[in-house]
Design an enzyme around this catalytic site. Structure first.
Site, PDB file in Angstrom:
ATOM      1  CG  ASP A  30       0.027  -5.120   1.913  1.00 30.85           C
ATOM      2  OD1 ASP A  30      -0.837  -4.361   2.410  1.00 30.85           O
ATOM      3  OD2 ASP A  30       1.242  -4.959   2.120  1.00 30.85           O
TER       4      ASP A  30
ATOM      5  CD  GLN B 140      -3.042  -0.810   2.272  1.00 35.58           C
ATOM      6  OE1 GLN B 140      -2.947  -1.441   3.310  1.00 35.58           O
ATOM      7  NE2 GLN B 140      -4.010   0.045   2.055  1.00 35.58           N
ATOM      8  CG  HIS B 141       0.501   3.391   2.396  1.00 31.96           C
ATOM      9  ND1 HIS B 141      -0.818   3.731   2.615  1.00 31.96           N
ATOM     10  CD2 HIS B 141       0.829   2.503   3.384  1.00 31.96           C
ATOM     11  CE1 HIS B 141      -1.257   3.085   3.688  1.00 31.96           C
ATOM     12  NE2 HIS B 141      -0.279   2.342   4.161  1.00 31.96           N
TER      13      HIS B 141
END
Length: 482
Positions: free
Chosen positions: A243, A72-73
Site C-alpha cells: 500500500d 502489507q505483511h
C-alpha cells in the site's frame, strides 16, 4: 476511444477500485466495498469485496490492464490444492510478537553474541533483510503458525500476501484450479515479509527454515512493469504493490521525495536510491514499486489523537482546526506528547500520553487544540529524523492522509519540519498508484499523469518547539528511555 486501466486498493478497512484513462490519468469511474473488521480475515472476504467494488465501478470489461495494491505483511497460507488453510493474520495482529523476539534473539545467538543476542540479532536482520522483525512481519506470523497450529503449518504448501492472492484470483486461479506456480508478487510487498532481502533482491530460504521449519512455495517476484498474467477478459495484470509503495506511485513521488501520511497511524517514507539497514528497528528497509527503495518509519498515534481531543473539547474536527489556528504557535508553552497507545517511533510500547507546561494562563481550549496538532507534527518529525539518520536526503515533503486536510496540521508540519510542505489534492492515492502501474505495464513505461493540484504550505520554522517536545517526551518516560 481511450484505453482504460484499473487500480485496486485492498486495505484493512475496504476495497476501492478506480478506472482511469491510461494516457492521461483522467478518472472515469470508481467503486468501493467494505472489509470485515478484525485482525484475522478469511481472504474470501477480500475477493467478495473486490467483486462488489468492481461492480460498483461499472465492471472491467472495457479495461486493458489491472493492478492490485494492498495491505502489507498479511499471511495467506494455501494448501496443495490452492485452498486457504486458515484465515489470514493481518499486519495488526500482535499474537506473533513473541515469535518476532525469538527470531531476533536466535539470530544473535547464532552469531555467537551470548552477551547481547537481541542487539546482534537486530544487526543481522537489518543487514540480511533490511528490517528487524516485529509482530507485523509475515516471517513472525509463520513462526507463530508453526508453534501454535502445527497441523495448519504442515498443510501449508504456499505462502503469499493479500495483493498476491487477489492478483492470482483475478488470473482465474483458486481452490481446485490450483496453479500455485502462477503466484506472483512485487519487490515492494516482498520486502515486507522478513524473508526477502531488499539489498540482494532474493528470498532467504534460511529464514523460512527458521520460521516455518521448511521452505514453502513462494510467489515469483516480478519487476516493476512485468505482467503477472491476464484476467479472464484478457486484461493485463500488473505486478501490484504494497500500500505505501502504491501511494508513492499515486502521488508521483520520486527519489528525494518524502511522503508523510497522517491517518489512524502516521507513516513517514521516502523514495530513495539505496536500501536502508537500521539495526534500531525504527526504519523498515522496504523496496518501492518503481525499482528504487522505500525506507519507512511508523508512528502509532496520529488522527485518533485529534479525534480524542475534539471529543474532549466538544467540537468537530473542523472546529478543532479553527481552535488550533486561533492559538499562537507553540500553544503558549503547552506541550502534548501523543503516546496515547504506546509508540513505535521511538519504540516505547508501554508509554502513555502526557501534557506538559500547564499554567493558569495557557490552559485554554485553543491552546490544547494547538498542542494536539503540534504534538502529532513533532511525533512525525521523530520519524523523519529516523529516516535522515539512514542517509535519506529530503528534497520535497508531501503531506497526505485524512488529517492532512486540516490547515492547522499543515502549518504545524511546515513549522516543525522547517521546510514548506506540499499537500496534494485529496484522492485515493493507493488505488491511483495501482492504476498508474497498470498503465505502465500496458504502455511499457510509467506515465507522467497530472496528479492534481498541489498546495504548498509554509510557516516560520519552530526548532524550539521540537526541542521542547523532545524534552517533554524524555521526561515523561524515564524508565523507557533508560
Amino acid at each position: 476511444m481511450p484505453m482504460l486501466v484499473a487500480g485496486v486498493d485492498s486495505s484493512t478497512q475496504s476495497c476501492k477500485v478506480v478506472i482511469r484513462d491510461a494516457a492521461t490519468g483522467t478518472l472515469v469511474r470508481s467503486g468501493s466495498a467494505p472489509h470485515p473488521a478484525g485482525t484475522e480475515v478469511h481472504p474470501d472476504a477480500w475477493w467478495d469485496a473486490l467483486q462488489s467494488a468492481i461492480a460498483a465501478a461499472g465492471g472491467l470489461d472495457d479495461v486493458a490492464a489491472v493492478s492490485v495494491a494492498g495491505q502489507q505483511h498479511g499471511m495467506v497460507c494455501l494448501d496443495a490444492d490452492g485452498a486457504v488453510v486458515r484465515p489470514a493474520l493481518l499486519w495488526n495482529d500482535t499474537r506473533s510478537a513473541a515469535a518476532a523476539e525469538a527470531l531476533v534473539a536466535e539470530a544473535g545467538a547464532g552469531a555467537g553474541a551470548a552477551s547481547d543476542p537481541a542487539g546482534a540479532g537486530a544487526r543481522w536482520w537489518a543487514e540480511a533483510t533490511g528490517t528487524v522483525p516485529v509482530a507485523s512481519l509475515t516471517a513472525a506470523k509463520l513462526r507463530w503458525l508453526a508453534e501454535s497450529e502445527p497441523e495448519n503449518a504442515a498443510r501449508t504448501a504456499a505462502v503469499c500476501l493479500p495483493h498476491d492472492w487477489l492478483t492470482w484470483r483475478l488470473a482465474g486461479h483458486g481452490p481446485g484450479t490450483c496453479g500455485l506456480d502462477a503466484l506472483a508478487t512485487d519487490r515492494s510487498d516482498a520486502s515486507g515479509t522478513g524473508y526477502w532481502s531488499t539489498g540482494t533482491g532474493e528470498y532467504l530460504p534460511g529464514v523460512l527454515e527458521q520460521a516455518l521449519g521448511r521452505v514453502p512455495l513462494l510467489p515469483r517476484v516480478l519487476g516493476p512493469l512485468e505482467a503477472a498474467g491476464r484476467t479472464a477478459s484478457g486484461a493485463l495484470l500488473g505486478p501490484g504493490a504494497g500500500d505505501n509503495a502504491g501511494a508513492a506511485l499515486g502521488v508521483g513521488a520520486g527519489v528525494g521525495d518524502v511522503v508523510i501520511s497522517i491517518g489512524t497511524s502516521g507513516t513517514v517514507f521516502a523514495v530513495a536510491g539505496h536500501p536502508a539497514s537500521d539495526a534500531t528497528g525504527l526504519v523498515a528497509g522496504f523496496a518501492d514499486a518503481s525499482g528504487h527503495y522505500l525506507p519507512l518509519a511508523c508512528t502509532l498515534n496520529a488522527s485518533r489523537v485529534l479525534d480524542a481531543t475534539a471529543a474532549l473539547l466538544g467540537v468537530t474536527l473542523p472546529g478543532l482546526t479553527e481552535l488550533a489556528l486561533s492559538a499562537p504557535a507553540g500553544a503558549e508553552g503547552l506541550t502534548l506528547v501523543p503516546y496515547f497507545e504506546g509508540e513505535r517511533t521511538p519504540n516505547l510500547p508501554d508509554a502513555t500520553g502526557s501534557l506538559h507546561g500547564i499554567t493558569l494562563r495557557n490552559f485554554t481550549p485553543a491552546n490544547l487544540a494547538r498542542a494536539a496538532v503540534e504534538g502529532i507534527a513533532c511525533s512525525l518529525a521523530d520519524g523523519l529524523a529516523a529516516l535522515t539518520a539512514q542517509g535519506v536526503a529530503v528534497g520535497r515533503i508531501l503531506l497526505v492522509g485524512g488529517a492532512a486536510r486540516s490547515r492547522a496540521v499543515q502549518e504545524a508540519a511546515a513549522a516543525v519540519f522547517g521546510v514548506p510542505v506540499a499537500v496534494p489534492e485529496p484522492g485515493e492515492y493507493v488505488a491511483d498508484g495501482a492504476a498508474r502501474q497498470a498503465a505502465g505495464v500496458l504502455l511499457g513505461r510509467l506515465p507522467d499523469w497530472e496528479t492534481g493540484r498541489t498546495t504548498t504550505v509554509s510557516a516560520p520554522p519552530a526548532p524550539g518547539l521540537l526541542a521542547r517536545y523532545r524534552a517533554a517526551a524524555a521526561t515523561s518516560h524515564p524508565k523507557d528511555d533508560a
